[in-house]
Design a protein around this motif. Structure first.
Motif, short mmCIF file in Angstrom:
data_model
loop_
_atom_site.label_atom_id
_atom_site.label_comp_id
_atom_site.label_asym_id
_atom_site.label_seq_id
_atom_site.Cartn_x
_atom_site.Cartn_y
_atom_site.Cartn_z
N VAL A 148 0.86 -1.17 0.00
CA VAL A 148 0.00 0.00 0.00
C VAL A 148 0.90 1.23 0.00
N SER A 149 0.79 2.08 -1.01
CA SER A 149 1.72 3.20 -1.14
C SER A 149 1.07 4.39 -1.81
N TRP A 150 1.74 5.51 -1.71
CA TRP A 150 1.32 6.67 -2.49
C TRP A 150 2.41 7.04 -3.46
N LYS A 151 1.96 7.45 -4.64
CA LYS A 151 2.85 7.61 -5.79
C LYS A 151 2.91 9.08 -6.23
N GLN A 152 3.82 9.32 -7.16
CA GLN A 152 3.99 10.65 -7.74
C GLN A 152 2.77 11.04 -8.56
N GLN A 153 2.41 12.32 -8.51
CA GLN A 153 1.31 12.82 -9.34
C GLN A 153 1.67 12.62 -10.81
N THR A 154 0.68 12.29 -11.62
CA THR A 154 0.90 12.07 -13.05
C THR A 154 1.40 13.34 -13.72
N GLN A 155 2.47 13.22 -14.49
CA GLN A 155 3.03 14.36 -15.21
C GLN A 155 2.29 14.54 -16.54
N MET A 156 2.23 15.79 -17.00
CA MET A 156 1.57 16.13 -18.25
C MET A 156 2.59 16.05 -19.39
N ALA A 157 2.40 15.11 -20.32
CA ALA A 157 3.37 14.90 -21.39
C ALA A 157 3.37 16.04 -22.40
N SER A 158 2.22 16.66 -22.60
CA SER A 158 2.11 17.75 -23.58
C SER A 158 0.93 18.63 -23.21
N LEU A 159 0.77 19.73 -23.94
CA LEU A 159 -0.35 20.63 -23.69
C LEU A 159 -1.69 19.94 -23.96
N ALA A 160 -1.69 18.94 -24.82
CA ALA A 160 -2.93 18.24 -25.17
C ALA A 160 -3.29 17.13 -24.19
#
Length: 234
Positions: A148-160
Motif C-alpha cells: 500500500v503506497s502513495w505515488k507521484q502525481q501524473t506528469q503532463m506529457a504535452s499541452l494536449a
C-alpha cells in the motif's frame, strides 16, 4: 475534461496575462507546462493531495530479504514516494500486518537473515530511480505481499494531455499554477486567486484525510455501550 493547455490558459487569464480569445506563444506555453509539471511533482510530497493509496500485490521469495521497487525493478511499478504501514502479507488467505520502521531501527537488527513464516516489519529506502524494500524477518517460503503506497502525481506529457483526477482538483491546480506563473512574469496574483488556491487545497485535503476512528478501552465500557464516569472511582 480539461487538458494541460486548458488549465494553463485559464491560469494565465486569471492573472491578467492572457485576454479572452488570445493564444499564448509557444515559448510561454512550454514554460508554463514545465511549471505545471514541477508543481505536480511538488504536490506529490503532500500526502493529503493524493485521493487514495494504491494497493498492489507482489510475491516475496523464500530466503530473500530485500527487493528493488520502481519501473524495471523486481517490484515493477511506479516508484512509491512512501510505502504505508497499511501494507500486509497474505498466507493461505490470512492477512498479517506489517509495521514500517526507519533506517536506524533496521540497522539495529543484529541478524537480518532470521527466517520466519512471514515478516513482521519492513524498511523502505526511497532511493532513486529504484527504491528498495527490506523485510524482517525473512520469509522462509513464497508469500504474497500487498504493498500500500502513495505515488507521484501524473506528469503532463504535452499541452494536449488530459487530466484524469478527482472532482475539485482542477480548481486547486489552476489557482496554484496561476500563482506560480505570476512569479515568473514578475506580477502578483490577485487576492481572489490566492484565496481560491488556499481554500481549494484545504478542501481537497479535508476530503482526502483519513477518517480516524476513536475507540475506548473495553474495561471502561458499560452495558449498552455507555460508560459510567463514576465506575472507576473508589
Amino acid at each position: 475534461m480539461s487538458s494541460a493547455g486548458d488549465v494553463i490558459n485559464s491560469a494565465l487569464r486569471s492573472i491578467g496575462q492572457l485576454a479572452e480569445g488570445e493564444t499564448p506563444s509557444s515559448d510561454t506555453s512550454a514554460d508554463c507546462l514545465d511549471l505545471l509539471n514541477e508543481m505536480l511533482d511538488s504536490l506529490s510530497n503532500e500526502r493529503l493531495m493524493a485521493p487514495y493509496l494504491q494497493e498492489e500485490t507482489f510475491s516475496l521469495t523464500g530466503g530473500t530479504a530485500s527487493y528493488t521497487v520502481g519501473t524495471g525493478g523486481v517490484f515493477n511499478t511506479t516508484r512509491p514516494i512512501k510505502v504505508d504501514d497499511a501494507s500486509y502479507t497474505v498466507l493461505n488467505g490470512v492477512s498479517y500486518p506489517l509495521r514500517g520502521i526507519n533506517k536506524a531501527q533496521y540497522d539495529s537488527i543484529p541478524v537480518k537473515t532470521t527466517e520466519m513464516t512471514f515478516p513482521s516489519v519492513f524498511y523502505y529506502e526511497a532511493s532513486y530511480p529504484l527504491g528498495r524494500i527490506y523485510f524482517y524477518e525473512v520469509p522462509g517460503s513464497t508469500i504474497s505481499f500487498r504493498m500500500v503506497s502513495w505515488k507521484q502525481q501524473t506528469q503532463m506529457a504535452s499541452l494536449a494531455t488530459d487530466f484524469s483526477i478527482q472532482p475539485g482538483e482542477i480548481r486547486a491546480i489552476r489557482a496554484n499554477l496561476a500563482i506560480e506563473i505570476a512569479s515568473q512574469f514578475g506580477v502578483e496574483a490577485p487576492q481572489s486567486v490566492r484565496i481560491t488556491a488556499i481554500q481549494s487545497k484545504r478542501n481537497l485535503k479535508r476530503v482526502n484525510g483519513p477518517n480516524d476512528v476513536l475507540s475506548m478501552p473495553t474495561s471502561i465500557l458499560r452495558r449498552l455501550g455507555q460508560g459510567n464516569i463514576y465506575g472507576d472511582i473508589t
